[in-house]
Write an enzyme that holds these catalytic residues in place. Structure first.
Site, mmCIF file in Angstrom:
data_model
loop_
_atom_site.group_PDB
_atom_site.id
_atom_site.type_symbol
_atom_site.label_atom_id
_atom_site.label_comp_id
_atom_site.label_asym_id
_atom_site.label_seq_id
_atom_site.Cartn_x
_atom_site.Cartn_y
_atom_site.Cartn_z
ATOM 1 N N SER A 167 52.625 -6.543 -26.047
ATOM 2 C CA SER A 167 51.742 -7.469 -25.684
ATOM 3 C C SER A 167 51.063 -7.961 -25.024
ATOM 4 O O SER A 167 51.829 -8.356 -23.748
ATOM 5 C CB SER A 167 51.797 -8.810 -27.208
ATOM 6 O OG SER A 167 53.336 -9.147 -25.850
ATOM 7 N N LYS A 192 47.889 -13.798 -27.022
ATOM 8 C CA LYS A 192 48.421 -13.058 -26.981
ATOM 9 C C LYS A 192 47.463 -11.413 -27.722
ATOM 10 O O LYS A 192 47.705 -11.987 -29.062
ATOM 11 C CB LYS A 192 49.778 -12.905 -27.752
ATOM 12 C CG LYS A 192 50.972 -12.327 -27.553
ATOM 13 C CD LYS A 192 52.014 -12.849 -27.955
ATOM 14 C CE LYS A 192 53.664 -12.568 -28.496
ATOM 15 N NZ LYS A 192 54.738 -12.607 -29.294
ATOM 16 N N THR A 199 48.395 -22.391 -27.583
ATOM 17 C CA THR A 199 47.926 -23.283 -26.445
ATOM 18 C C THR A 199 48.776 -22.566 -24.737
ATOM 19 O O THR A 199 49.440 -22.020 -24.578
ATOM 20 C CB THR A 199 49.716 -24.302 -26.282
ATOM 21 O OG1 THR A 199 49.790 -24.711 -27.782
ATOM 22 C CG2 THR A 199 49.316 -25.849 -25.830
ATOM 23 N N TYR A 200 47.903 -23.567 -23.853
ATOM 24 C CA TYR A 200 48.502 -22.554 -22.481
ATOM 25 C C TYR A 200 49.295 -23.034 -21.603
ATOM 26 O O TYR A 200 48.368 -24.617 -21.573
ATOM 27 C CB TYR A 200 47.397 -21.966 -21.287
ATOM 28 C CG TYR A 200 47.576 -22.011 -20.308
ATOM 29 C CD1 TYR A 200 48.345 -20.605 -20.106
ATOM 30 C CD2 TYR A 200 46.788 -22.467 -19.947
ATOM 31 C CE1 TYR A 200 48.432 -20.094 -18.614
ATOM 32 C CE2 TYR A 200 46.841 -22.386 -18.189
ATOM 33 C CZ TYR A 200 47.493 -21.719 -17.779
ATOM 34 O OH TYR A 200 47.445 -20.333 -16.514
ATOM 35 N N ASP A 245 66.592 -17.307 -30.356
ATOM 36 C CA ASP A 245 66.611 -16.727 -28.748
ATOM 37 C C ASP A 245 66.339 -17.747 -27.730
ATOM 38 O O ASP A 245 65.055 -17.300 -26.808
ATOM 39 C CB ASP A 245 65.526 -15.724 -28.965
ATOM 40 C CG ASP A 245 65.502 -14.388 -27.716
ATOM 41 O OD1 ASP A 245 66.191 -14.120 -26.883
ATOM 42 O OD2 ASP A 245 64.747 -13.160 -27.660
ATOM 43 N N GLU A 271 62.703 -18.005 -20.007
ATOM 44 C CA GLU A 271 62.038 -17.341 -20.045
ATOM 45 C C GLU A 271 61.147 -18.340 -21.677
ATOM 46 O O GLU A 271 59.958 -17.558 -21.561
ATOM 47 C CB GLU A 271 62.355 -15.937 -20.507
ATOM 48 C CG GLU A 271 62.469 -15.242 -18.884
ATOM 49 C CD GLU A 271 63.772 -13.750 -18.807
ATOM 50 O OE1 GLU A 271 64.383 -14.449 -20.074
ATOM 51 O OE2 GLU A 271 63.189 -13.272 -19.182
ATOM 52 N N ASP A 302 58.266 -18.213 -28.526
ATOM 53 C CA ASP A 302 58.407 -16.922 -28.320
ATOM 54 C C ASP A 302 60.051 -16.355 -30.084
ATOM 55 O O ASP A 302 60.358 -16.787 -30.052
ATOM 56 C CB ASP A 302 59.619 -15.917 -27.583
ATOM 57 C CG ASP A 302 59.931 -14.555 -28.099
ATOM 58 O OD1 ASP A 302 59.259 -14.629 -28.990
ATOM 59 O OD2 ASP A 302 60.621 -14.117 -27.341
HETATM 60 N N1 LIG Z 1 51.161 -19.695 -24.601
HETATM 61 C C1 LIG Z 1 51.940 -19.639 -23.400
HETATM 62 N N2 LIG Z 1 51.271 -20.117 -22.314
HETATM 63 C C2 LIG Z 1 51.715 -19.489 -21.069
HETATM 64 N N3 LIG Z 1 52.287 -18.683 -21.108
HETATM 65 C C3 LIG Z 1 52.870 -17.590 -21.976
HETATM 66 C C4 LIG Z 1 52.194 -17.833 -22.992
HETATM 67 N N4 LIG Z 1 52.923 -17.072 -24.513
HETATM 68 C C5 LIG Z 1 53.374 -16.203 -23.567
HETATM 69 N N5 LIG Z 1 53.222 -16.474 -22.323
HETATM 70 C C6 LIG Z 1 53.193 -15.800 -21.281
HETATM 71 O O1 LIG Z 1 53.769 -14.332 -21.122
HETATM 72 C C7 LIG Z 1 54.443 -13.398 -21.141
HETATM 73 C C8 LIG Z 1 55.234 -12.645 -22.353
HETATM 74 O O2 LIG Z 1 54.856 -13.674 -23.660
HETATM 75 P P1 LIG Z 1 55.065 -12.396 -24.834
HETATM 76 O O3 LIG Z 1 55.121 -13.787 -25.739
HETATM 77 O O4 LIG Z 1 54.052 -10.952 -25.452
HETATM 78 O O5 LIG Z 1 56.428 -11.931 -24.370
HETATM 79 P P2 LIG Z 1 57.962 -11.892 -24.844
HETATM 80 O O6 LIG Z 1 57.876 -13.661 -25.926
HETATM 81 O O7 LIG Z 1 58.567 -12.181 -23.981
HETATM 82 O O8 LIG Z 1 58.371 -11.075 -25.072
HETATM 83 P P3 LIG Z 1 58.548 -9.563 -26.912
HETATM 84 O O9 LIG Z 1 57.338 -10.232 -26.679
HETATM 85 O O10 LIG Z 1 59.202 -8.341 -26.142
HETATM 86 O O11 LIG Z 1 59.681 -10.498 -27.535
HETATM 87 C C9 LIG Z 1 56.283 -14.636 -21.103
HETATM 88 O O12 LIG Z 1 56.902 -14.240 -20.450
HETATM 89 C C10 LIG Z 1 55.102 -15.699 -20.360
HETATM 90 O O13 LIG Z 1 55.062 -16.071 -19.322
#
Ligand SMILES: Nc1ncnc2c1ncn2[C@@H]1O[C@H](COP(=O)(O)OP(=O)(O)OP(=O)(O)O)[C@@H](O)[C@H]1O
Length: 828
Positions: free
Chosen positions: A229, A246, A296-297, A341, A345, A359
């Site tokens: 993603s 995402k 949410t951002y 998990d 991060e 996550d």
């Molecule tokens: N709601 C959010 N607001 C701000 N940043 C976000 C948000 N969600 C994710 N991110 C940022 O985007 C990155 C990627 O998120 P994503 O959920 O796609 O992957 P991940 O959870 O890190 O990995 P995986 O999908 O392999 O478990 C994260 O490391 C985070 O810093």
């Protein structure tokens, strides 16, 4: 398992459905669940429908995906994948057709009649119902979360099933799930209506179609990436609200067979939406290529770079974030969600620096029965403990050879401290993680934070998250996670041995708490004997003395102070970014290349060092001088680490990371590069990354900092040449990037004010902690004194960035260095 039907009323029409709980258990007993979905703006309509669809679908059928949509979808993948894609659309429960969207455009005043015939309602008061004065306890009779949702205007419901009857408890799981999905949307909708009636009407007029698409958003910038993603900051063109979107590539999901992962993530995000301390999933949709999660951002990013930036948190700061994390655990566990998990991060930060857990791909939603079984198994497990340990290690031993053969690059990472420094982009890291996940299938989560019982395939209990809580507290205080190693095998071994070292200076109360959380037997962990979700014994631990659990999330979090003083004060790059108003909505190829080129720094000063300055500089060597110096350098034992470059300056330093310090040989070369080497093993451990934003700053004769956009390197020179180092680095920077790149931050501590502190550091001291402490004490009068230069967490400057402002690229996660690679190690 016997699957009895449940009557589901959708739009008044009663249907018999085989309801499944989030964890897959069917509801026993005939029940009636009335679900209606409020007419709402487009973003609000889809979700209740989707979650019900997902909940009520026992076996994906083609009926839920009309032929045209299937054709379209299939066109996006090869023939062989088309079935998967259909399955994906159904399993994940995304809206696939307008008809499907329409079907549930009706509204949710959620009503529940408990199968046992009595209904009661209660509201959870804010995030502390159990402890708050405004707590409304569940009433007599059987508890009904949906009824509670109706009775309450709150976004969440008191969730502990009081009814001991099995049918009630099982329904409870399902209904809670349905309720959260629906109620979340209802609440959001109500809130929006209250706050913005006009805007809402306008939206409806402008956007009569129920379904959302990328064209409803302006994609501003890339935020981060996962295994399959990409996450972007986007603005809803109707409401002008900011979201993190995402975008999950279907192809990758199918290839990696992660349908379940995505489904679970979406399901649990729904459950936790609008619960304080969690990212809210506002809506989901899809197109031929991708699935979209609109969330949410979390403006301030995740917790890890903050820890990395300052090395480690002070006690007040650690206490606050640990307390918020404990509240989040309580919220999840009350809802029978085990995150599995938790790690820095996955702890995101909102505008006000409050935590938002994210996550949920690894999460587990437990049924009460599963929880009981896990507890029983726990005692069984305790008896077999030592035998299993041996077996596990033997198994791991065999796997290790294979691991080494295939993944030799992993061996280059030598310890917890250094792993992060040698990391390349997170994309690379994620790919590696994905490979690991594919290969190892025994557990979910991330190696450094995984609990022993998860490692050993034992039953999952909420105590797994308490283990992770202990690991995270340790990391916030010390700078590194408690279990470290060059590869997963070593980390696992440490975890199974529960081998934790507490470095000198580790706060005693924090140490006691961490020791009590990091118990091999989950039942021995502090809080494990409390009622799940109400961790009174953890709250009562002396480390949390003074925490006001009622107001914690309303309070301004303490500023993030570094263990050592002297971090420059600059506004956070990431938090200052807003989506420009002149961009086109949508996410086509053109937009994607715009977003990614910004991420890669194309055209930015980060990627393009300025022309060399003409200023005369002692490092500005002519070619002949370089050749001569290289010739002389050949006999130097550090020569081969410089890769053919002239070594301009070298010396031993203690390189600190939180409470840890390691002796390193530091080389400044004509590259320019700052290379650090383990002088005992004679191994290059890493480099401090150069950019125009790099700044050197001396604190006193011994201590100097090298600020980079993502980290401040704390270095002390036992010989007392910190000022020389600082000047040399600054000179090299000016030579490389030009005089214009020079700003006044390079020497913020006056030599005279810090001379006393330098004197107080015994010369040649190798006790890094004592040096650090004396420095901190002595620095209180300097401009960069501990309390005067926090990494501020105020709205305007929740800064982790040093140096001048840069383009978005330097703040993106692609350039960050992690405390640990935080490898996820197993399939979900
Ligand atoms: N709601 C959010 N607001 C701000 N940043 C976000 C948000 N969600 C994710 N991110 C940022 O985007 C990155 C990627 O998120 P994503 O959920 O796609 O992957 P991940 O959870 O890190 O990995 P995986 O999908 O392999 O478990 C994260 O490391 C985070 O810093």
């Amino acid at each position: 398992m016997e699957n009895n039907p449940v009557l589901v009323q959708i739009n008044g029409a009663q249907q018999q459905q085989q309801l499944q709980s989030p964890s897959g258990a069917s509801i026993a007993g005939a029940s009636v669940v009335s679900v209606s979905v409020a007419a709402a703006s487009s973003s609000n309509i889809i979700e209740p429908q989707l979650s019900i669809a997902a909940t009520t679908t026992t076996a994906p059928t083609a009926a839920t995906m009309p032929a045209m949509a299937k054709e379209k979808a299939s066109a996006a993948v090869s023939l062989g994948e088309s079935n998967y894609l259909t399955e994906l659309a159904v399993v994940v429960g995304m809206a696939t057709t307008a008809a499907a969207a329409q079907r549930l455009q009706q509204a949710p005043p959620a009503v529940h009649v408990c199968g046992c015939g009595s209904a009661s309602a209660a509201a959870e008061n804010n995030n502390n119902s159990r402890y708050g004065s405004g707590n409304k306890c569940l009433t007599n009779g059987h508890t009904s979360p949906l009824a509670a949702a109706v009775a309450s205007n709150s976004s969440s419901v008191a969730t502990t099933p009081q009814c001991s009857k099995l049918c009630c408890r099982q329904q409870y799981q399902i209904l809670e799930h349905v309720q959260f999905s629906c109620n979340m949307q209802l609440q959001t909708h109500q809130l929006q209506q209250q706050q913005q009636p006009h805007q809402h009407q306008q939206q409806q007029q402008q956007n009569p179609a129920a379904r959302r698409s990328p064209n409803d958003f302006i994609f501003g910038r890339y935020i981060g990436e996962g295994s399959f993603s990409m996450v972007y900051l986007a603005v809803d063109i109707h409401s002008r609200r900011e979201y993190a979107i995402k975008v999950c590539e279907k192809r990758l999901i199918l290839r990696e067979r992660k349908q379940e992962y995505i489904k679970r993530e979406r399901e649990v995000m729904h459950m936790m939406s609008n619960v304080p301390g969690f990212v809210t999933l506002s809506c989901t949709f899809q197109d031929q290529r991708s699935l979209y999660f609109v969330m949410t951002y979390a403006r301030k990013g995740d917790l890890l770079p903050y820890i990395n930036r300052v090395g480690s948190f002070d006690v007040a700061c650690t206490r606050h974030y640990a307390a918020e994390l404990l509240l989040a655990c309580e919220h999840m566990h009350r809802r029978n969600v085990v995150h599995r998990d938790l790690k820095p991060e996955n702890i995101l930060l909102d505008e006000d620096m409050h935590t938002l857990i994210a996550d949920f791909g690894s999460a587990k939603v437990m049924t009460p029965r599963e929880r009981d079984e896990a507890a029983e198994h726990c005692s069984e497990q305790r008896r077999q403990h030592s035998d299993e340990d041996d077996e596990d290690l033997d198994r791991a031993d065999n796997e290790e050879d294979e691991y080494y053969d295939r993944d030799s690059e992993e061996l280059d990472e030598n310890d917890g401290e250094e792993q992060q420094d040698e990391l390349d982009s997170p994309r690379h890291r994620q790919r590696r993680s994905a490979r690991h996940r594919g290969r190892r299938s025994s557990f979910v989560g991330t190696a450094q934070y995984v609990s022993p019982e998860v490692l050993k395939n034992g039953p999952i209990t909420p105590a797994a998250d308490l283990w992770a809580l202990g690991c995270i507290i340790y990391q916030m205080i010390s700078g590194l996670p408690p279990f470290r190693g060059s590869n997963d095998y070593i980390i696992f071994k440490e975890i199974l041995d529960c081998a934790v070292d507490f470095p000198q200076g580790f706060d005693k109360d924090a140490e006691d708490l961490v020791r009590k959380l990091l118990k091999i037997d989950p039942r021995d962990r502090l809080g494990a004997q409390d009622e799940f979700g109400y961790y009174e014994s953890i709250r009562a631990h002396p480390f949390f003395a003074g925490v006001n659990w009622q107001t914690l999330r309303q309070e301004t979090p303490p500023p993030i102070y570094p263990y050592l003083p002297g971090v420059s004060q600059d506004e956070d790059i990431r938090s200052s970014y807003s989506v420009p108003g002149d961009l086109e909505p949508g996410l086509d190829e053109r937009q994607i290349s715009r977003l990614l080129s910004a991420e890669l720094g194309v055209g930015s000063s980060v990627a393009m060092p300025a022309k060399r300055s003409t200023a005369k500089n002692s490092f500005d060597l002519s070619d002949a001088e370089k050749l001569q110096r290289l010739e002389q350098q050949k006999t130097d034992k550090w020569h081969h680490f410089a890769d053919g470059e002239v070594i301009l300056k070298k010396g031993f330093v203690n390189k600190r990371k939180g409470l840890f310090a390691r002796k390193r040989m530091l080389l400044l070369t004509t590259g320019p590069r700052l290379i650090y080497i383990d002088p005992v093993a004679m191994i290059k451990k890493g480099e401090i990354p150069w950019s125009p934003e790099l700044r050197a700053e001396y604190k006193n004769f011994k201590i100097f900092f090298v600020h980079t956009p993502n980290r401040t390197y704390y270095l002390d020179d036992p010989e007392g040449y910190a000022i020389h180092w600082s000047e040399a680095i600054e000179n090299m920077r000016k030579l490389t990037y030009g005089e214009g790149a020079s700003t006044s931050t390079s020497t913020s501590a006056s030599v005279s004010s810090s001379a006393a502190s330098a004197a107080s550091c015994s010369s040649g001291s190798t006790n890094s902690l004592s040096v650090a402490n004396s420095s901190a004490a002595a620095s209180s009068s300097s401009p960069t004194a501990r309390r005067s230069s926090p990494v501020s967490t105020s709205k305007s400057s929740a800064s982790v960035a040093a140096g001048s402002r840069t383009t978005g690229s330097s703040s993106s996660s692609s350039s960050r260095t992690g405390t640990s690679p935080s490898k996820k190690t197993a399939s979900k």
